[in-house]
Design a protein around this motif. Sequence first.
Motif, PDB file in Angstrom:
ATOM      1  N   LYS A 186       0.819  -1.356  -0.366  1.00 29.20           N
ATOM      2  CA  LYS A 186      -0.038   0.044  -0.133  1.00 29.20           C
ATOM      3  C   LYS A 186       1.098   1.380   0.026  1.00 29.20           C
ATOM      4  O   LYS A 186       1.692   1.714   0.938  1.00 29.20           O
ATOM      5  N   TYR A 187       0.299   2.255  -1.023  1.00 29.91           N
ATOM      6  CA  TYR A 187       0.844   3.740  -1.168  1.00 29.91           C
ATOM      7  C   TYR A 187       0.244   4.585  -0.717  1.00 29.91           C
ATOM      8  O   TYR A 187      -0.857   4.390  -1.313  1.00 29.91           O
ATOM      9  N   THR A 188       0.733   5.280   0.067  1.00 30.05           N
ATOM     10  CA  THR A 188      -0.542   6.621   0.486  1.00 30.05           C
ATOM     11  C   THR A 188       0.863   7.854  -0.921  1.00 30.05           C
ATOM     12  O   THR A 188       1.312   8.631   0.343  1.00 30.05           O
ATOM     13  N   LEU A 189      -0.273   8.347  -1.712  1.00 31.49           N
ATOM     14  CA  LEU A 189       0.642  10.066  -1.800  1.00 31.49           C
ATOM     15  C   LEU A 189      -0.335  11.337  -1.549  1.00 31.49           C
ATOM     16  O   LEU A 189      -1.472  10.975  -1.484  1.00 31.49           O
ATOM     17  N   TYR A 190      -0.292  12.125  -0.428  1.00 32.01           N
ATOM     18  CA  TYR A 190      -0.802  12.871  -0.191  1.00 32.01           C
ATOM     19  C   TYR A 190      -0.906  14.743  -1.190  1.00 32.01           C
ATOM     20  O   TYR A 190       0.476  15.488  -1.022  1.00 32.01           O
ATOM     21  N   ILE A 191      -1.680  14.307  -2.151  1.00 30.88           N
ATOM     22  CA  ILE A 191      -1.658  15.125  -3.193  1.00 30.88           C
ATOM     23  C   ILE A 191      -2.510  14.807  -3.448  1.00 30.88           C
ATOM     24  O   ILE A 191      -3.636  13.697  -4.066  1.00 30.88           O
ATOM     25  N   GLU A 192      -3.613  15.766  -3.910  1.00 34.63           N
ATOM     26  CA  GLU A 192      -4.925  16.008  -4.856  1.00 34.63           C
ATOM     27  C   GLU A 192      -5.330  15.490  -5.888  1.00 34.63           C
ATOM     28  O   GLU A 192      -4.222  15.739  -6.695  1.00 34.63           O
ATOM     29  N   PRO A 193      -6.065  14.877  -5.429  1.00 37.65           N
ATOM     30  CA  PRO A 193      -6.441  13.177  -6.630  1.00 37.65           C
ATOM     31  C   PRO A 193      -6.624  14.223  -8.494  1.00 37.65           C
ATOM     32  O   PRO A 193      -7.308  15.731  -8.284  1.00 37.65           O
ATOM     33  N   LYS A 194      -5.883  13.765  -9.358  1.00 38.95           N
ATOM     34  CA  LYS A 194      -6.546  15.244 -10.897  1.00 38.95           C
ATOM     35  C   LYS A 194      -6.652  14.081 -11.852  1.00 38.95           C
ATOM     36  O   LYS A 194      -5.929  13.416 -11.842  1.00 38.95           O
ATOM     37  N   PRO A 195      -7.326  14.688 -12.617  1.00 36.07           N
ATOM     38  CA  PRO A 195      -8.014  13.674 -13.804  1.00 36.07           C
ATOM     39  C   PRO A 195      -6.904  13.765 -14.663  1.00 36.07           C
ATOM     40  O   PRO A 195      -6.196  15.233 -15.248  1.00 36.07           O
ATOM     41  N   GLN A 196      -6.594  13.046 -15.365  1.00 39.63           N
ATOM     42  CA  GLN A 196      -5.944  13.197 -16.322  1.00 39.63           C
ATOM     43  C   GLN A 196      -6.252  13.932 -17.232  1.00 39.63           C
ATOM     44  O   GLN A 196      -7.906  14.094 -18.014  1.00 39.63           O
ATOM     45  N   SER A 197      -5.287  15.112 -18.073  1.00 45.21           N
ATOM     46  CA  SER A 197      -6.662  15.816 -19.094  1.00 45.21           C
ATOM     47  C   SER A 197      -6.107  15.483 -20.478  1.00 45.21           C
ATOM     48  O   SER A 197      -6.187  14.582 -21.077  1.00 45.21           O
ATOM     49  N   ARG A 198      -6.850  16.159 -21.332  1.00 46.87           N
ATOM     50  CA  ARG A 198      -7.472  15.575 -22.389  1.00 46.87           C
ATOM     51  C   ARG A 198      -6.249  15.567 -23.282  1.00 46.87           C
ATOM     52  O   ARG A 198      -5.447  16.972 -23.313  1.00 46.87           O
ATOM     53  N   PRO A 199      -5.486  15.507 -24.076  1.00 43.59           N
ATOM     54  CA  PRO A 199      -4.321  16.010 -25.418  1.00 43.59           C
ATOM     55  C   PRO A 199      -4.813  17.693 -25.894  1.00 43.59           C
ATOM     56  O   PRO A 199      -5.963  17.398 -26.782  1.00 43.59           O
ATOM     57  N   ARG A 200      -3.626  18.437 -26.125  1.00 43.95           N
ATOM     58  CA  ARG A 200      -3.925  19.651 -26.835  1.00 43.95           C
ATOM     59  C   ARG A 200      -3.486  19.508 -28.265  1.00 43.95           C
ATOM     60  O   ARG A 200      -2.219  18.932 -27.954  1.00 43.95           O
ATOM     61  N   PHE A 201      -3.721  20.403 -28.674  1.00 46.80           N
ATOM     62  CA  PHE A 201      -3.389  19.714 -30.522  1.00 46.80           C
ATOM     63  C   PHE A 201      -2.589  22.000 -30.586  1.00 46.80           C
ATOM     64  O   PHE A 201      -3.234  22.636 -30.662  1.00 46.80           O
ATOM     65  N   GLY A 202      -1.769  21.864 -31.139  1.00 51.75           N
ATOM     66  CA  GLY A 202      -1.116  22.827 -31.825  1.00 51.75           C
ATOM     67  C   GLY A 202      -0.190  22.470 -33.206  1.00 51.75           C
ATOM     68  O   GLY A 202      -0.301  21.177 -33.736  1.00 51.75           O
ATOM     69  N   ARG A 203       1.134  23.179 -33.318  1.00 50.21           N
ATOM     70  CA  ARG A 203       0.903  23.233 -35.052  1.00 50.21           C
ATOM     71  C   ARG A 203       2.819  22.459 -35.178  1.00 50.21           C
ATOM     72  O   ARG A 203       2.702  21.505 -36.211  1.00 50.21           O
ATOM     73  N   ASN A 204       2.941  22.382 -33.625  1.00 47.46           N
ATOM     74  CA  ASN A 204       4.100  21.114 -34.010  1.00 47.46           C
ATOM     75  C   ASN A 204       3.472  19.809 -33.477  1.00 47.46           C
ATOM     76  O   ASN A 204       4.189  18.967 -32.617  1.00 47.46           O
ATOM     77  N   GLY A 205       2.458  19.119 -33.069  1.00 45.42           N
ATOM     78  CA  GLY A 205       1.728  17.755 -32.551  1.00 45.42           C
ATOM     79  C   GLY A 205       0.737  18.665 -31.591  1.00 45.42           C
ATOM     80  O   GLY A 205       0.465  19.390 -31.417  1.00 45.42           O
ATOM     81  N   THR A 206       0.809  16.978 -31.051  1.00 42.23           N
ATOM     82  CA  THR A 206      -0.431  17.107 -29.666  1.00 42.23           C
ATOM     83  C   THR A 206       0.999  17.375 -28.362  1.00 42.23           C
ATOM     84  O   THR A 206       2.080  17.300 -28.469  1.00 42.23           O
ATOM     85  N   TYR A 207       0.188  17.534 -27.302  1.00 40.82           N
ATOM     86  CA  TYR A 207       0.715  18.547 -25.658  1.00 40.82           C
ATOM     87  C   TYR A 207       0.509  17.522 -24.598  1.00 40.82           C
ATOM     88  O   TYR A 207      -0.588  18.259 -24.899  1.00 40.82           O
ATOM     89  N   GLU A 208       0.660  18.433 -23.665  1.00 40.30           N
ATOM     90  CA  GLU A 208       0.139  17.877 -22.316  1.00 40.30           C
ATOM     91  C   GLU A 208       0.248  19.261 -21.835  1.00 40.30           C
ATOM     92  O   GLU A 208       1.043  20.006 -21.855  1.00 40.30           O
ATOM     93  N   GLU A 209      -0.906  19.660 -20.982  1.00 39.55           N
ATOM     94  CA  GLU A 209      -0.924  20.747 -20.247  1.00 39.55           C
ATOM     95  C   GLU A 209      -0.227  20.726 -18.681  1.00 39.55           C
ATOM     96  O   GLU A 209       0.451  20.097 -19.223  1.00 39.55           O
ATOM     97  N   SER A 210       0.482  22.199 -19.448  1.00 45.42           N
ATOM     98  CA  SER A 210       1.583  22.485 -18.163  1.00 45.42           C
ATOM     99  C   SER A 210       1.468  21.883 -16.566  1.00 45.42           C
ATOM    100  O   SER A 210       2.395  21.050 -15.802  1.00 45.42           O
ATOM    101  N   LYS A 211       0.184  22.156 -16.422  1.00 42.78           N
ATOM    102  CA  LYS A 211      -0.288  21.715 -14.915  1.00 42.78           C
ATOM    103  C   LYS A 211      -0.315  20.141 -15.382  1.00 42.78           C
ATOM    104  O   LYS A 211       0.207  20.000 -13.816  1.00 42.78           O
ATOM    105  N   MET A 212      -0.927  19.513 -16.096  1.00 43.63           N
ATOM    106  CA  MET A 212      -1.088  18.501 -15.833  1.00 43.63           C
ATOM    107  C   MET A 212       0.707  17.055 -15.398  1.00 43.63           C
ATOM    108  O   MET A 212       0.799  16.729 -15.008  1.00 43.63           O
ATOM    109  N   LYS A 213       1.508  18.202 -16.494  1.00 43.12           N
ATOM    110  CA  LYS A 213       2.869  17.514 -16.559  1.00 43.12           C
ATOM    111  C   LYS A 213       3.617  17.662 -14.782  1.00 43.12           C
ATOM    112  O   LYS A 213       4.492  17.132 -14.593  1.00 43.12           O
TER     113      LYS A 213
END
Length: 136
Positions: A3-30
């Motif tokens: 068993k492991y406990t992470l003392y961090i607010e749970p956060k759902p996986q964000s949807r991928p973002r699309f830009g000129r250089n392809g897909t990327y992940e939000e900086s807050k999610m990273k």
Amino acid sequence: MTKYTLYIEPKPQSRPRFGRNGTYEESKMKQWKRNCESQLRLLKPKIIDKGPVFVSTTFYIYPPKRIAKVKKRRSELESESIYVDKRPDIDNYIKAVLDCSNELLFKDDGQVAALSAQKLYSLNPRIEIEITKLED
């Protein structure tokens, strides 16, 4: 079972973002994933290199004000017995945690053969992960 406990607010996986250089992940999610991974590393988990695993995850989510301020719900909140039936969806929470657990709890999240998860309101937000190797 471990068993492991992470003392961090749970956060759902964000949807991928699309830009000129392809897909990327939000900086807050990273940033959240880096924080999650560093907390896991501090727990010095023993990686399961091969074979199927069972993962049970409980997400303790801080309640909205409409629930937290109701005095008669206080004991339920303190005992962490109120299930969350609102968005975000539980599968998005699971995806974020499993991605962070790669190479730390198991070699690859493809090893997860069985899964259990729940979302509960809590005044102490955190994520609890139980992992069990299914075969020897």
